[in-house]
Enzyme design. Sequence first.
Site, PDB file in Angstrom:
ATOM      1  CD  GLU A 157      -2.597   1.375   0.005  1.00 10.05           C
ATOM      2  OE1 GLU A 157      -3.267   0.448  -0.469  1.00 10.05           O
ATOM      3  OE2 GLU A 157      -2.483   2.483  -0.559  1.00 10.05           O
ATOM      4  CD  GLU A 161      -0.800   7.528   9.074  1.00 11.04           C
ATOM      5  OE1 GLU A 161      -0.621   8.442   9.892  1.00 11.04           O
ATOM      6  OE2 GLU A 161      -0.439   6.355   9.286  1.00 11.04           O
ATOM      7  CG  PHE A 258       9.171  13.607  -0.434  1.00  9.42           C
ATOM      8  CD1 PHE A 258       7.797  13.699  -0.544  1.00  9.42           C
ATOM      9  CD2 PHE A 258       9.703  12.752   0.528  1.00  9.42           C
ATOM     10  CE1 PHE A 258       6.969  12.966   0.287  1.00  9.42           C
ATOM     11  CE2 PHE A 258       8.885  12.015   1.361  1.00  9.42           C
ATOM     12  CZ  PHE A 258       7.516  12.123   1.229  1.00  9.42           C
ATOM     13  CE1 TYR A 260       8.372  23.424   0.557  1.00  8.35           C
ATOM     14  CE2 TYR A 260       7.893  21.323  -0.528  1.00  8.35           C
ATOM     15  CZ  TYR A 260       7.784  22.706  -0.470  1.00  8.35           C
ATOM     16  OH  TYR A 260       7.098  23.370  -1.450  1.00  8.35           O
ATOM     17  CB  ALA A 261      15.223  21.636   4.927  1.00 10.47           C
ATOM     18  N   GLY A 266       9.352  11.171  10.333  1.00 16.23           N
ATOM     19  CA  GLY A 266       8.811  10.339  11.407  1.00 16.23           C
ATOM     20  C   GLY A 266       7.698   9.499  10.836  1.00 16.23           C
ATOM     21  CB  CYS A 269       5.667   4.160   6.815  1.00  9.25           C
ATOM     22  SG  CYS A 269       4.017   3.471   6.929  1.00  9.25           S
ATOM     23  CE  LYS A 330       1.396  12.243   6.367  1.00  2.01           C
ATOM     24  NZ  LYS A 330       1.529  11.740   5.023  1.00  2.01           N
TER      25      LYS A 330
HETATM   26  N1  LIG Z   1      -0.026   4.020   7.980  1.00  2.00           N
HETATM   27  C1  LIG Z   1       0.437   4.201   6.749  1.00  2.00           C
HETATM   28  O1  LIG Z   1       0.516   5.331   6.255  1.00  2.00           O
HETATM   29  C2  LIG Z   1       0.857   3.016   5.922  1.00  2.00           C
HETATM   30  C3  LIG Z   1       1.012   3.170   4.546  1.00  2.00           C
HETATM   31  C4  LIG Z   1       1.397   2.071   3.792  1.00  2.00           C
HETATM   32  C5  LIG Z   1       1.630   0.860   4.409  1.00  2.00           C
HETATM   33  N2  LIG Z   1       1.488   0.739   5.757  1.00  2.00           N
HETATM   34  C6  LIG Z   1       1.698  -0.577   6.360  1.00  2.00           C
HETATM   35  O2  LIG Z   1       0.435  -1.174   6.618  1.00  2.00           O
HETATM   36  C7  LIG Z   1       0.481  -1.955   7.812  1.00  2.00           C
HETATM   37  C8  LIG Z   1      -0.581  -1.462   8.778  1.00  2.00           C
HETATM   38  O3  LIG Z   1      -0.279  -0.132   9.119  1.00  2.00           O
HETATM   39  P1  LIG Z   1      -1.320   0.810   9.895  1.00  2.00           P
HETATM   40  O4  LIG Z   1      -0.710   2.158   9.952  1.00  2.00           O
HETATM   41  O5  LIG Z   1      -2.661   0.638   9.320  1.00  2.00           O
HETATM   42  O6  LIG Z   1      -1.270   0.141  11.341  1.00  2.00           O
HETATM   43  P2  LIG Z   1      -2.316   0.338  12.525  1.00  2.00           P
HETATM   44  O7  LIG Z   1      -1.556   0.046  13.765  1.00  2.00           O
HETATM   45  O8  LIG Z   1      -3.012   1.641  12.381  1.00  2.00           O
HETATM   46  O9  LIG Z   1      -3.399  -0.810  12.278  1.00  2.00           O
HETATM   47  C9  LIG Z   1      -3.176  -2.159  12.492  1.00  2.00           C
HETATM   48  C10 LIG Z   1      -4.434  -2.746  13.120  1.00  2.00           C
HETATM   49  O10 LIG Z   1      -4.284  -4.177  13.209  1.00  2.00           O
HETATM   50  C11 LIG Z   1      -4.953  -4.592  14.391  1.00  2.00           C
HETATM   51  N3  LIG Z   1      -4.516  -5.945  14.748  1.00  2.00           N
HETATM   52  C12 LIG Z   1      -3.388  -6.338  15.373  1.00  2.00           C
HETATM   53  N4  LIG Z   1      -3.376  -7.686  15.501  1.00  2.00           N
HETATM   54  C13 LIG Z   1      -4.510  -8.149  14.947  1.00  2.00           C
HETATM   55  C14 LIG Z   1      -5.075  -9.438  14.768  1.00  2.00           C
HETATM   56  N5  LIG Z   1      -4.446 -10.509  15.180  1.00  2.00           N
HETATM   57  N6  LIG Z   1      -6.278  -9.537  14.150  1.00  2.00           N
HETATM   58  C15 LIG Z   1      -6.940  -8.431  13.732  1.00  2.00           C
HETATM   59  N7  LIG Z   1      -6.440  -7.188  13.867  1.00  2.00           N
HETATM   60  C16 LIG Z   1      -5.260  -7.050  14.480  1.00  2.00           C
HETATM   61  C17 LIG Z   1      -4.596  -3.522  15.395  1.00  2.00           C
HETATM   62  O11 LIG Z   1      -5.493  -3.526  16.493  1.00  2.00           O
HETATM   63  C18 LIG Z   1      -4.710  -2.257  14.534  1.00  2.00           C
HETATM   64  O12 LIG Z   1      -6.009  -1.699  14.585  1.00  2.00           O
HETATM   65  C19 LIG Z   1       1.909  -1.842   8.325  1.00  2.00           C
HETATM   66  O13 LIG Z   1       2.662  -2.909   7.830  1.00  2.00           O
HETATM   67  C20 LIG Z   1       2.387  -0.549   7.695  1.00  2.00           C
HETATM   68  O14 LIG Z   1       3.785  -0.528   7.526  1.00  2.00           O
HETATM   69  C21 LIG Z   1       1.090   1.791   6.528  1.00  2.00           C
END
Ligand SMILES: NC(=O)c1ccc[n+]([C@@H]2O[C@H](COP(=O)([O-])OP(=O)(O)OC[C@H]3O[C@@H](n4cnc5c(N)ncnc54)[C@H](O)[C@@H]3O)[C@@H](O)[C@H]2O)c1
Length: 466
Positions: A157, A161, A258, A260-261, A266, A269, A330
């Site tokens: 993905e 955010e 991308f 911008y200093a 953070g 990801c 951010k």
């Molecule tokens: N946040 C981003 O901007 C973003 C963008 C691209 C990819 N990712 C990737 O996507 C993945 C998820 O990221 P996120 O930011 O959504 O995380 P998050 O922590 O917001 O969401 C993860 C969810 O999984 C739930 N969970 C944990 N164990 C579980 C289980 N056994 N069964 C069901 N649910 C369970 C948690 O309660 C939580 O609600 C990560 O690998 C992240 O690196 C995140």
Amino acid sequence: MKLAIVGTGYVGLVTGTCFAEMGNEVICVDIDARKIEKLNRGELPIFEPGLEIYYERNRREGRLHFTTSLEDALPESEVIFLALPTPPGEDGSADLSYVLGVADQIARWMVAHPETGYKIIVNKSTVPVGTADRVREIFESYGLKAGEQFDVVSNPEFLREGVAVDDFMKPERVIIGTRSPRAAEIMTQLYEPFVRQGNPILVMDERSSEMTKYAANAFLATKITFMNEIANVCERVGANVDEVRRGIGLDSRIGKQFLYAGIGFGGSCFPKDVKALARTAEEYGYAFQILKAVLDVNERQRRLLAERVYDYFEGQLEGRRLAVWGLAFKANTDDVREAPSHVIIRKLLEHGADLVVFDPEAMANTRAVFGDALTYAPGMYEALDGAEALIICTEWNEFRRPDFQRMRNRLARPLIFDGRNLYHPKRMAEMGFEYYSIGRPHYPPHANPDPVLLASSSTTDGKTGA
Ligand SMILES: NC(=O)c1ccc[n+]([C@@H]2O[C@H](COP(=O)([O-])OP(=O)(O)OC[C@H]3O[C@@H](n4cnc5c(N)ncnc54)[C@H](O)[C@@H]3O)[C@@H](O)[C@H]2O)c1
């Protein structure tokens, strides 16, 4: 199509909601019962612009459901997305226990329900190269046959955010990692409505797909870090990083984004993904030198503003009231995971500073981390009352054009440390502010502030400060 999304966080909730918006029937699963209760009550557990309208419509129209029970979600679902956490372990490698644990649960359920048809398990979490193979092996260890009863797909993905809904609805590209023609066909059908304007769906092998996600994030983190280093040099040689940014960004090979200093990257990801890629490379006997430097420089950059404040006050921070604007990692999100603001806050607290903080969306998440160690102001101006400096950590739009007269009236000293380069250094000096930013010149503040400039920024009479 009938879909299950396991993990209803920032990625899972947006994914599920956007798929429902395209007419699919979606059931989202999470082990966090409070989150699911909230969602079933009609409340979003996260702040994500534009999500609410789709969430409400699809719930109302019965295409979007929420449950804590994986077993309830599995029988009907043809495609099961894993949007689970992959936090960094002790050594920086991605912790796969969530992904592999849920894969095991699904495989066991499928064996116990042989009447269930072919299912695709999709890894949407960011996972190290080889994870799709490991998930496939779990299913095979239960005697399930790849290509017949199941397939495993890598579908990283790329949403950001703050603009996650737009990113999901109009992706620049969709990556589908699978060597199964059957799975590729179903996944392509699922994503076609999102790429009607012609953006590509790239089908590739699982490992290349998994690597693409890490390569993208590592490259972006490197780009930011490079600019932060340029900014640090700009300060020393008397150049202005804003001019340099414009100068290089017009080169189409570099691009304007991308550059911008600031105070370092953070979020949930970049830090973890850079660490995980460096670790993967190491496991395969390769020292990824650039990534090590990126991580080191970023650590330094995140401390920069706190050190600047410390030096300014010659280490005398005990009991000193300071205001902080911006807590989210951010703008346009309530997410504080790995937020530079938190690194800065922690440092200043260590030195005994009395911090009053404000963020339009990330107050609750910050309170969950720092509790009563901070004072939480009801508004951005209230945070300034009696503070000897303002420290800006997040580039929220509402901080860009504040009422400077009002700020002057409220601050005990017209002193600003801006980690996001929101204002013009010269104009700030003309308004009588002592203003420090990143990679740009510092001008001594005018003793007699320009009343015209101050008045033009003012949204009240500027006298009461109310
Ligand atoms: N946040 C981003 O901007 C973003 C963008 C691209 C990819 N990712 C990737 O996507 C993945 C998820 O990221 P996120 O930011 O959504 O995380 P998050 O922590 O917001 O969401 C993860 C969810 O999984 C739930 N969970 C944990 N164990 C579980 C289980 N056994 N069964 C069901 N649910 C369970 C948690 O309660 C939580 O609600 C990560 O690998 C992240 O690196 C995140």
